[in-house]
Design an enzyme around this catalytic site. Structure first.
Site, PDB file in Angstrom:
ATOM      1  N   GLY A 424       0.826  -1.209   0.000  1.00 51.21           N
ATOM      2  CA  GLY A 424       0.000   0.000   0.000  1.00 51.21           C
ATOM      3  C   GLY A 424       0.853   1.248   0.000  1.00 51.21           C
ATOM      4  O   GLY A 424       1.970   1.291  -0.526  1.00 51.21           O
ATOM      5  N   SER A 425       0.338   2.318   0.655  1.00 51.98           N
ATOM      6  CA  SER A 425       0.946   3.652   0.565  1.00 51.98           C
ATOM      7  C   SER A 425       2.328   3.757   1.176  1.00 51.98           C
ATOM      8  O   SER A 425       3.059   4.720   0.899  1.00 51.98           O
ATOM      9  CB  SER A 425       0.018   4.685   1.221  1.00 51.98           C
ATOM     10  OG  SER A 425      -1.181   4.806   0.476  1.00 51.98           O
ATOM     11  N   VAL A 426       2.736   2.801   2.013  1.00 52.92           N
ATOM     12  CA  VAL A 426       4.100   2.843   2.546  1.00 52.92           C
ATOM     13  C   VAL A 426       5.130   2.639   1.439  1.00 52.92           C
ATOM     14  O   VAL A 426       6.327   2.867   1.655  1.00 52.92           O
ATOM     15  CB  VAL A 426       4.294   1.776   3.661  1.00 52.92           C
ATOM     16  CG1 VAL A 426       3.463   2.111   4.886  1.00 52.92           C
ATOM     17  CG2 VAL A 426       3.967   0.378   3.152  1.00 52.92           C
ATOM     18  N   PHE A 427       4.659   2.267   0.236  1.00 48.20           N
ATOM     19  CA  PHE A 427       5.576   2.062  -0.885  1.00 48.20           C
ATOM     20  C   PHE A 427       5.870   3.374  -1.621  1.00 48.20           C
ATOM     21  O   PHE A 427       6.801   3.438  -2.438  1.00 48.20           O
ATOM     22  CB  PHE A 427       4.968   1.046  -1.866  1.00 48.20           C
ATOM     23  CG  PHE A 427       5.966   0.358  -2.755  1.00 48.20           C
ATOM     24  CD1 PHE A 427       6.773  -0.647  -2.268  1.00 48.20           C
ATOM     25  CD2 PHE A 427       6.106   0.731  -4.091  1.00 48.20           C
ATOM     26  CE1 PHE A 427       7.701  -1.282  -3.086  1.00 48.20           C
ATOM     27  CE2 PHE A 427       7.021   0.110  -4.917  1.00 48.20           C
ATOM     28  CZ  PHE A 427       7.830  -0.909  -4.403  1.00 48.20           C
ATOM     29  N   LYS A 428       5.112   4.422  -1.338  1.00 49.43           N
ATOM     30  CA  LYS A 428       5.260   5.685  -2.094  1.00 49.43           C
ATOM     31  C   LYS A 428       6.636   6.329  -1.940  1.00 49.43           C
ATOM     32  O   LYS A 428       7.162   6.894  -2.930  1.00 49.43           O
ATOM     33  CB  LYS A 428       4.153   6.651  -1.671  1.00 49.43           C
ATOM     34  CG  LYS A 428       2.774   6.214  -2.146  1.00 49.43           C
ATOM     35  CD  LYS A 428       1.655   7.058  -1.562  1.00 49.43           C
ATOM     36  CE  LYS A 428       0.300   6.549  -2.050  1.00 49.43           C
ATOM     37  NZ  LYS A 428      -0.839   7.254  -1.415  1.00 49.43           N
TER      38      LYS A 428
END
Length: 708
Positions: A424-428
């Site tokens: 999820g967004s922790v990959f941004k």
């Protein structure tokens, strides 16, 4: 009366005689045989029988004349002998014939002589046989007999002598070797298994004295009595023990891994047939701390999970063996030449990078977070930024290696390296690192960001509704905008972006030395389409492990240099000397400037307008990122649930530790900030304090989130 009685008697006798006479007449020569005396058995009597036959040919049957009175019948009727034949002188009178039922008058015969049967005459003695001449005995020659006996004895002695020469001369060594093998038993001598220590030398797993108790059933005289004596010592039922002690097997393991004190207690009983072989018994003094990492041994001494399994050959060493000769009574012969022992080679120990105290705290905080979120399970990682060594590696539920039966087999591994999930967004921050490193933007670059866009027939949404905002790259990260991240990623070439992801370590297992490590899934080649790139940019369409995410964050925190994560710091020889495990060669993934830019964006997440405030740690600058990812349901192959995460490093101005927390399938909400943020803060605070990291004396810089 006398006459009458006599007359009656005479009548009866006459009737009997008449009956005999009649039967004699029927035979043709009955008259002669009835009236004449029986001739003697000698040859002189034979002519008389022939002359009688000639003088009295067989007469025709005529009825006998009826006597006028009983007296006449008695006086006129001849009295034959009892056999009906004339009795010869000296002959034995014949037995009287049974009288007929109806008497018939005897037929008169002229040649019958009327006389009484003479008295029994003694037999004439036989003439003695002449004596046989004496047999002449011919004796054998004694010299021949002696020679034959001597020859036989010599043959037998030569056979014995030849056999003796064969046994003591020709085949002496062979038979001696065979004799030495009689009563021999060989048992393994377990090598001391290497210890497992934490980074400070505190034991997580160590070898203790233990034995496998072995019995030779053929030496057990009374299995029932033996079983009763062993029941209390081994804690096993007498019936089960008796079954193990009964039979003809010479090698039966009665109990495994019994302590040394227990074996010595059994020895004190003096029971025949019992021996012991050393066992690879382990003690786990830390209990559940790092149990999922350390693993445990099975009853056969083989590792079943964790490092005990994956590093089994290193830890186990090489077993030796001991051969002993036993008497028929099952007693070991102490000074037998056949006894010998091959010494084992001790195993190699491991010193891990884990800190037992940080590990314990991480496990406790994670378990509490999972319970509060109503999650199925969770993982947490603490990594040292400078060395990229793993300080804590936790997953729920934990288990005690000393008592693994209380935990399901599926929960005994380390989900932090075994489970792959969409981050999820922790990959941004990873995507922004590639964009900035390629010089396509910096934290102040503005993008016009709507709340949704269409790509290849699919709609991509932000998690909240808003108009078309002018966001900076830092604002896109701080607000966790999916649409803004896609717009930034589309400035990258697909292949270039994919290469950055591989250099960050995605798609490859971290190789910590644990079983079941996953490399996740990173699409490549034709599978890495434009739509795939857009999805991967905000953490969907790619699967990772918690350790992979910790390694990527540590790369940013270390100024853009990546080192393979490590779990084993050194190996320990049998003599206690340590050999450090060399880290992999450092690899620069992004520039130091890029790393600083991305760090600013991650600090913005923790500031005003950001999503990471629940994860703040008092006194320290935090660079972090929240994440809420859709979770694939394996039953339908569709997105059905969520994973909630928070990841970051601190202090942001001098990074020391990376902390990753992910909660899987929470039921009490899905916000990574609200559910995983507090756990991140507690774990990070303890790690900083344990590591002696002083609080930061500066404030985080303020960066713009939106354009003018």
């Amino acid at each position: 009366m006398p006459d009458s009685s006599r007359g009656g008697s005479g009548r009866r006798r006459g009737t009997q005689e008449d009956s005999r006479g009649t039967r004699g007449a029927r035979s043709g020569t009955s008259a002669t045989r009835a009236g004449a005396p029986k001739p003697p058995r000698k040859s002189a009597a034979k002519p008389a029988r022939k002359s009688a036959a000639k003088a009295d040919p067989k007469p025709a049957r005529k009825p006998a004349a009826r006597p006028s009175s009983l007296d006449d019948a008695w006086s006129s009727t001849p009295r034959p002998s009892r056999t009906g034949r004339p009795a010869a002188q000296g002959a034995k009178p014949a037995r009287a014939a049974r009288p007929a039922r109806t008497p018939r008058p005897a037929k008169p015969a002229a040649s019958v002589v009327k006389r009484r049967t003479p008295a029994k005459q003694p037999k004439r003695p036989k003439a003695p046989k002449p004596p046989k001449p004496p047999r002449t005995v011919r004796l054998a020659d004694p010299r021949k007999r002696l020679r034959a006996t001597l020859v036989g004895v010599c043959v037998i002695l030569s056979l014995f002598g030849g056999r003796l020469i064969q046994l003591q001369g020709i085949d002496a060594s062979t038979y001696a070797a065979v004799a030495n093998t009689i009563g021999l038993k060989t048992v393994p001598v377990r090598a001391d298994r290497g210890v497992i220590l934490d980074r400070d030398g505190d034991p997580l797993a160590s070898t203790v004295e233990a034995y496998n108790v072995v019995v030779d059933q053929t030496q057990v005289a009374n299995p029932a009595a033996y079983a009763l004596q062993l029941e209390g010592i081994l804690g096993t039922g007498a019936a089960d023990l008796q079954r193990d002690l009964t039979g003809d097997d010479q090698y039966v393991v009665v109990a495994r891994g019994v302590p040394g004190a227990t074996w010595r207690q059994i020895q004190g009983l003096g029971l025949a047939g019992f021996t012991a072989e050393t066992a690879a018994a382990r003690e786990y003094p830390a209990g559940t701390v790092a149990g999922n990492v350390v693993g445990f041994l099975g009853a056969d001494g083989l590792g079943l999970t964790g490092l005990e399994q994956s590093m089994d050959q290193t830890l186990a060493g090489t077993d030796g063996e001991a051969t002993y000769q036993f008497s028929p009574g099952g007693i070991r012969i102490p000074n037998s030449s056949a006894n010998h022992v091959t010494q084992p080679e001790a195993g190699t120990g491991l010193r891990l990078t884990l800190d037992s105290d940080v590990q314990w705290n991480t496990e406790q905080v994670l378990a509490e977070a999972v319970a509060n979120a109503g999650a199925a399970d969770g993982v947490a990682v603490v990594m040292d930024v400078d060395t990229q060594e793993i300080v804590a590696l936790a997953s729920t539920p934990t288990f005690d290696p000393g008592d693994p039966s209380t935990t399901d087999a599926a929960d005994r591994g380390s989900a932090a390296v075994e489970d792959a999930y969409e981050p999820g967004s922790v990959f941004k921050p990873i995507t922004m690192s590639a964009v900035v490193d390629q010089g396509l933007a910096d934290h102040t670059t503005e993008f016009s960001v709507p709340d949704s866009i269409r790509r290849d027939g699919e709609t991509i949404h932000d998690y909240y509704s808003h108009g078309e905002d002018q966001m900076t790259l830092a604002g896109i990260v701080a607000k966790s905008s999916n649409v803004g991240t896609v717009l930034a990623a589309e400035t990258l070439d697909k292949d270039v972006y994919n290469d950055y992801l591989r250099r960050f370590g995605f798609g490859t297992a971290p190789d910590l030395g644990l079983p079941g490590e996953t490399g996740g899934r990173l699409p490549s080649g034709d599978d890495f389409t434009d739509l795939t790139r857009d999805n991967v940019a905000f953490g969907q369409g790619i699967s990772v492990s918690a350790v992979q995410m910790a390694s990527a964050y540590a790369t940013i925190a270390s100024g853009g240099v990546r080192v393979d994560p490590r779990l084993v710091a050194a190996t320990i020889g049998a003599d206690g000397r340590e050999t450090p495990v060399e880290p992999s060669a450092p690899e620069r993934v992004i520039s130091e400037e890029t790393a600083a830019e991305v760090t600013l964006m991650m600090e913005a997440v923790m500031g005003e307008g950001g999503t990471g405030k629940p994860a703040l740690v008092d006194g320290y600058r935090i660079a972090g990122k929240t994440g809420t990812a859709q979770r694939v349901d394996p039953e339908c192959g569709c997105y059905a649930d969520y994973n909630s995460s928070f990841m970051g490093f601190a202090p942001a101005d001098d990074p020391q530790y990376v902390v990753v927390v992910s909660l899987f399938d929470p039921q009490n909400g899905n916000s990574g900030s609200a559910l995983a943020g507090p756990a991140f803060a507690d774990i990070m605070r303890f790690a900083l304090e344990q590591g002696g990291v002083a609080p930061t004396g500066t404030e985080a810089p303020q960066v713009p989130l939106f354009g003018e």
